[in-house]
Design a protein around this motif. Sequence first.
Motif, mmCIF file in Angstrom:
data_model
loop_
_atom_site.group_PDB
_atom_site.id
_atom_site.type_symbol
_atom_site.label_atom_id
_atom_site.label_comp_id
_atom_site.label_asym_id
_atom_site.label_seq_id
_atom_site.Cartn_x
_atom_site.Cartn_y
_atom_site.Cartn_z
ATOM 1 N N PHE A 46 62.372 -6.237 -41.640
ATOM 2 C CA PHE A 46 61.865 -7.142 -42.675
ATOM 3 C C PHE A 46 61.376 -8.437 -42.041
ATOM 4 O O PHE A 46 62.127 -9.124 -41.343
ATOM 5 N N VAL A 47 60.105 -8.752 -42.269
ATOM 6 C CA VAL A 47 59.543 -10.040 -41.856
ATOM 7 C C VAL A 47 59.699 -10.983 -43.042
ATOM 8 O O VAL A 47 58.980 -10.879 -44.039
ATOM 9 N N ALA A 48 60.672 -11.887 -42.945
ATOM 10 C CA ALA A 48 61.006 -12.776 -44.053
ATOM 11 C C ALA A 48 60.062 -13.976 -44.086
ATOM 12 O O ALA A 48 59.166 -14.120 -43.249
ATOM 13 N N GLY A 49 60.277 -14.855 -45.070
ATOM 14 C CA GLY A 49 59.416 -16.020 -45.242
ATOM 15 C C GLY A 49 59.895 -17.217 -44.457
ATOM 16 O O GLY A 49 60.029 -17.168 -43.237
ATOM 17 N N ASN A 50 60.188 -18.307 -45.160
ATOM 18 C CA ASN A 50 60.597 -19.544 -44.507
ATOM 19 C C ASN A 50 62.080 -19.529 -44.168
ATOM 20 O O ASN A 50 62.909 -19.092 -44.965
ATOM 21 N N VAL B 2 58.326 -1.206 -41.558
ATOM 22 C CA VAL B 2 58.409 -2.666 -41.654
ATOM 23 C C VAL B 2 57.971 -3.087 -43.048
ATOM 24 O O VAL B 2 56.970 -2.595 -43.575
ATOM 25 N N LEU B 3 58.726 -3.996 -43.632
ATOM 26 C CA LEU B 3 58.381 -4.597 -44.919
ATOM 27 C C LEU B 3 58.164 -6.088 -44.688
ATOM 28 O O LEU B 3 59.028 -6.763 -44.128
ATOM 29 N N ALA B 4 57.003 -6.596 -45.071
ATOM 30 C CA ALA B 4 56.684 -8.009 -44.863
ATOM 31 C C ALA B 4 56.834 -8.783 -46.161
ATOM 32 O O ALA B 4 56.525 -8.276 -47.246
ATOM 33 N N SER B 5 57.283 -10.026 -46.044
ATOM 34 C CA SER B 5 57.540 -10.860 -47.208
ATOM 35 C C SER B 5 56.268 -11.231 -47.951
ATOM 36 O O SER B 5 56.290 -11.457 -49.153
ATOM 37 N N ASN B 6 55.142 -11.306 -47.234
ATOM 38 C CA ASN B 6 53.882 -11.633 -47.906
ATOM 39 C C ASN B 6 52.721 -10.976 -47.177
ATOM 40 O O ASN B 6 52.898 -10.316 -46.150
ATOM 41 N N ASP B 7 51.512 -11.156 -47.706
ATOM 42 C CA ASP B 7 50.370 -10.405 -47.197
ATOM 43 C C ASP B 7 49.790 -10.976 -45.912
ATOM 44 O O ASP B 7 48.969 -10.322 -45.267
ATOM 45 N N GLN B 8 50.181 -12.168 -45.504
ATOM 46 C CA GLN B 8 49.658 -12.728 -44.261
ATOM 47 C C GLN B 8 50.560 -12.440 -43.067
ATOM 48 O O GLN B 8 50.082 -12.281 -41.953
ATOM 49 N N SER B 9 51.865 -12.414 -43.305
ATOM 50 C CA SER B 9 52.765 -12.143 -42.189
ATOM 51 C C SER B 9 52.876 -10.652 -41.906
ATOM 52 O O SER B 9 53.250 -10.263 -40.826
ATOM 53 N N ALA C 184 63.493 -11.061 -39.246
ATOM 54 C CA ALA C 184 62.996 -12.249 -38.549
ATOM 55 C C ALA C 184 62.101 -13.025 -39.504
ATOM 56 O O ALA C 184 61.415 -12.441 -40.349
ATOM 57 N N TYR C 185 62.110 -14.335 -39.366
ATOM 58 C CA TYR C 185 61.335 -15.193 -40.259
ATOM 59 C C TYR C 185 59.915 -15.380 -39.721
ATOM 60 O O TYR C 185 59.718 -15.716 -38.556
ATOM 61 N N GLY C 186 58.939 -15.172 -40.605
ATOM 62 C CA GLY C 186 57.536 -15.269 -40.216
ATOM 63 C C GLY C 186 56.806 -16.461 -40.779
ATOM 64 O O GLY C 186 55.594 -16.589 -40.593
#
Length: 228
Positions: A160-164, A221-228, A195-197
């Motif tokens: 998971f690529v998290a946010g802030n 992989v699951l990303a928190s938003n469409d840019q990361s 990890a935070y992206g």
Amino acid sequence: MRNTMPELFAPSIHGRAGQRPTIGVLSTWAIYEGTSLDWYAHTLLRGMRAAARDHGCDLLLGCGIGLPSGPRESRTAWAITGTGINFIPVGAWNADGLIIIPDNLSDVQSAYVQDLIRAGYPVIATTAEQPWPLVAIDNAGGIRLALDHLLEHGHRAIAFVAGNTGGGGDSAERLHAYEEGLRAAGIALEPRLVAYGDLSYTGGVGAMQRILAAGVPFSAVLASNDQS
């Protein structure tokens, strides 16, 4: 979509001296990278522009601007001056209501918003960082749908690529939904697969590099938003 707002575009907002009402849009983060508009912000602003047109309002946009290839702006943009703040001239003095696109508001910024609300000034936010009038996306529902899709395809080790880092609002809700989704599926959380992206392209690259460097096997992989 959650809607806890009053009617910001209601006829009760008439503008100054019979003029067209002006709705201020106050973003605390750099929604422009050079001349390119952030994808998420573009969607928000497109909806705001359509609503303003339908209700005969003008929009006054205040936001930060970052460099396309540089690090994310560490200073926040806001309607008052202060340490670590880039002042932008959009506020209660020149707008009949405010739409706030927040990103981890400081205590000073939160106090400013709450003072406006207590004074009866129309305010709406786009994330649930504070107990305020709100129109927001269903963060938890979106993450659960994406996670369920991966689980249905047999994936069990999902990075998971998290946010802030340490932030509230959207980032916290999405990370919590990922963790709860794993628990519901009987999968133990592996901290090294998170990890935070920073909700950005360059941040997402760094987050993925850290996940790979951890050496823990994963298949999706699951990303928190469409840019990361």
